[in-house]
Design an enzyme around this catalytic site. Structure first.
Site, PDB file in Angstrom:
ATOM      1  N   GLU A  52       3.555 -12.039  17.332  1.00  0.00           N
ATOM      2  CA  GLU A  52       3.049 -12.662  18.561  1.00  0.00           C
ATOM      3  C   GLU A  52       4.201 -12.997  19.508  1.00  0.00           C
ATOM      4  OE1 GLU A  52       2.561 -13.404  15.444  1.00  0.00           O
ATOM      5  OE2 GLU A  52       0.696 -14.469  15.068  1.00  0.00           O
ATOM      6  N   CYS A  84       3.409 -19.708  15.482  1.00  0.00           N
ATOM      7  CA  CYS A  84       2.907 -18.833  16.557  1.00  0.00           C
ATOM      8  C   CYS A  84       1.684 -19.434  17.242  1.00  0.00           C
ATOM      9  CB  CYS A  84       2.554 -17.459  15.996  1.00  0.00           C
ATOM     10  SG  CYS A  84       3.984 -16.577  15.363  1.00  0.00           S
ATOM     11  N   ALA A 154       2.478  12.317 -11.875  1.00  0.00           N
ATOM     12  CA  ALA A 154       2.000  13.669 -11.603  1.00  0.00           C
ATOM     13  C   ALA A 154       1.557  14.234 -12.950  1.00  0.00           C
ATOM     14  CB  ALA A 154       3.104  14.520 -10.996  1.00  0.00           C
ATOM     15  N   SER A 168       9.467  17.696 -17.240  1.00  0.00           N
ATOM     16  CA  SER A 168       8.378  17.488 -16.272  1.00  0.00           C
ATOM     17  C   SER A 168       8.655  18.203 -14.952  1.00  0.00           C
ATOM     18  CB  SER A 168       8.211  15.993 -16.007  1.00  0.00           C
ATOM     19  OG  SER A 168       9.386  15.473 -15.444  1.00  0.00           O
ATOM     20  N   TRP A 170       8.552  21.406 -12.807  1.00  0.00           N
ATOM     21  CA  TRP A 170       7.851  20.488 -11.946  1.00  0.00           C
ATOM     22  C   TRP A 170       6.356  20.592 -12.160  1.00  0.00           C
ATOM     23  CZ3 TRP A 170      10.504  16.874  -9.633  1.00  0.00           C
ATOM     24  CH2 TRP A 170      11.838  17.113  -9.264  1.00  0.00           C
ATOM     25  N   ARG A 184       8.063   5.042  -1.984  1.00  0.00           N
ATOM     26  CA  ARG A 184       9.266   4.332  -2.454  1.00  0.00           C
ATOM     27  C   ARG A 184       9.902   3.525  -1.326  1.00  0.00           C
ATOM     28  NH1 ARG A 184      12.559   9.009  -5.775  1.00  0.00           N
ATOM     29  NH2 ARG A 184      11.284   8.997  -7.657  1.00  0.00           N
ATOM     30  N   LEU A 204      15.834   7.996  -8.285  1.00  0.00           N
ATOM     31  CA  LEU A 204      14.811   7.062  -7.810  1.00  0.00           C
ATOM     32  C   LEU A 204      15.131   6.521  -6.414  1.00  0.00           C
ATOM     33  CD1 LEU A 204      14.084   5.107 -11.135  1.00  0.00           C
ATOM     34  CD2 LEU A 204      12.925   7.133 -10.262  1.00  0.00           C
ATOM     35  N   ARG A 207      15.008  10.290  -0.447  1.00  0.00           N
ATOM     36  CA  ARG A 207      15.814  11.369   0.126  1.00  0.00           C
ATOM     37  C   ARG A 207      14.994  12.335   0.989  1.00  0.00           C
ATOM     38  NH1 ARG A 207      16.609  10.949  -5.126  1.00  0.00           N
ATOM     39  NH2 ARG A 207      15.568  12.906  -5.569  1.00  0.00           N
ATOM     40  N   SER A 294       1.935   0.199 -21.522  1.00  0.00           N
ATOM     41  CA  SER A 294       2.058  -1.266 -21.518  1.00  0.00           C
ATOM     42  C   SER A 294       1.439  -1.877 -20.267  1.00  0.00           C
ATOM     43  CB  SER A 294       3.523  -1.705 -21.546  1.00  0.00           C
ATOM     44  OG  SER A 294       4.216  -1.042 -22.536  1.00  0.00           O
TER      45      SER A 294
END
Ligand code: AOF
Ligand code: ZN
Length: 345
Positions: A52, A84, A154, A168, A170, A184, A204, A207, A294
């Site tokens: 605001e 505000c 995936a 994995s 791909w 991310r 991780l 990019r 978990s």
């Protein structure tokens, strides 16, 4: 009169703050006079001026008598910035259209009450669903004291996250990996288990799109991972059991800027609470089977983001793995407030 295009504009502005404002909400604001926008703004970074205020300061003419479109209830508290609601009152705006009430107990309804008490016309609930969607991390965090958890994986068509050797690369495709990098850049942290670090050695980081890196968290109770793994860089958090590592090994992590967190039990609840206390409102959980299991078993997943690839492995590492695998003891997610997003590749 309410005009949907102005609230849509405010929502689009709000989104620009995602990734920079956490654990605060992303908020957008548009000021309208005589049917056209005379000022607009958004909350751009944590601790910075609210939407605001930015909108008022950007206005090309006095805002008295104007209609204000804001995606979250204007605040009523003295936080890092003055309230505000008071500013809007001082500026003598005519009406305020609010998409969603602020779930922050410091505000929750007080902002609306203050505006109304000073004679401003207040309307709440326009495009509320869209506004709550943008701020689903903040809403969960402020109302439960826990981070919002997205479980991302995936999988092959037959539900495997890797082949029998743990490979994995791909299952996903380029477009889905870009999508993940975008997510991310908007979540506060990415979390993986030791198995994922060992088999994929992931960075991780962000990019494939522009954006900031999330904090990285690695769960490795035994403390067996080598400090040379790509994920261990300044700011990464490594969670181990108490005294799992020698003094010498600890200092190798510390030299890299890794934060070491020792946790006595394996339960996620106290761990997630401490991440929330550190200011993390959202965590993207990226693997592997043990960590996924978990999080599901302990009931912490708010959103499943599953990319399903046109690929049949026959055998491999399952998405989840826990006994006993019977219908009667299955973990049922229906009835919980859980989002399931399946994306076919
Ligand atoms: C608004 N407009 O743009 C935002 C609001 O510590 P502070 O002062 O930044 O206050 C943070 C709290 O203010 C946050 O938890 C939420 O309740 C509200 N955020 N309010 O009117 C804004 N970002
Ligand atoms: Zn405010």
């Amino acid at each position: 009169m309410f005009r949907i295009e102005f609230m849509q504009r405010a929502l689009n502005l709000a989104k620009r703050g995602l990734g920079s404002v956490s654990p605060n909400p992303a908020v957008g604001c548009v000021i309208v006079k005589n049917g056209r926008i005379i000022g607009e703004g958004y909350h751009g970074y944590f601790g910075g001026p609210h939407a605001e205020i930015n909108a008022i300061e950007s206005a090309s003419e006095p805002v008295s008598g104007s209609d204000v479109y804001v995606t979250l209830e204007p605040c009523s508290h003295h936080g890092k910035t003055p309230p505000c609601a008071e500013r809007l009152i001082r500026e003598k705006v005519k009406q305020v259209f609010i998409a969603a009430k602020d779930p922050n107990p410091l505000v929750s309804g007080n902002g609306i009450r203050q505006l109304k008490a000073s004679g401003i016309e207040v309307h709440v609930g326009y495009m509320e669903k869209e506004a709550r969607e943008i701020n689903r991390f903040f809403i969960h965090y402020i109302s439960t004291g826990m981070p919002y958890i997205i479980l991302k994986a995936a999988v092959s068509l037959d539900g495997f996250i890797a082949d029998t050797r743990g490979n994995s690369k791909w299952i996903s495709n380029e477009a889905s990996r870009e999508d993940v990098h975008r997510i991310r850049s908007r979540t506060d942290a990415v979390l993986v288990g030791a198995g994922t670090v060992r088999s994929d050695n992931p960075k991780l980081t962000v990019r494939l799109v522009e954006g900031r890196n999330p904090r990285r968290i690695v769960l490795n109770r035994s403390g067996s991972l080598p400090p040379e793994s790509e994920v261990f860089a300044a700011g990464t958090i490594l969670v181990t059991a108490p005294d799992a590592m020698s003094r010498e090994k600890k200092s190798r992590f510390i030299r890299k800027g890794v934060e070491l967190l020792e946790q006595s039990g394996p339960e996620l609840s106290p761990l997630l609470k401490s991440f929330a206390t550190m200011g993390m409102a959202s965590i993207l959980v990226e693997g592997g089977t043990g960590v996924f299991s978990s999080f599901v078993k302990e009931g912490f997943v708010n959103e499943f983001l599953i990319y399903v690839a046109p690929l049949v492995l026959g055998r491999g590492k399952p998405l989840f793995d826990f006994p006993p695998g019977t219908m009667s003891e299955a973990i049922r997610l229906s009835g919980r407030d859980t989002r399931i997003c399946l994306r076919g590749l």
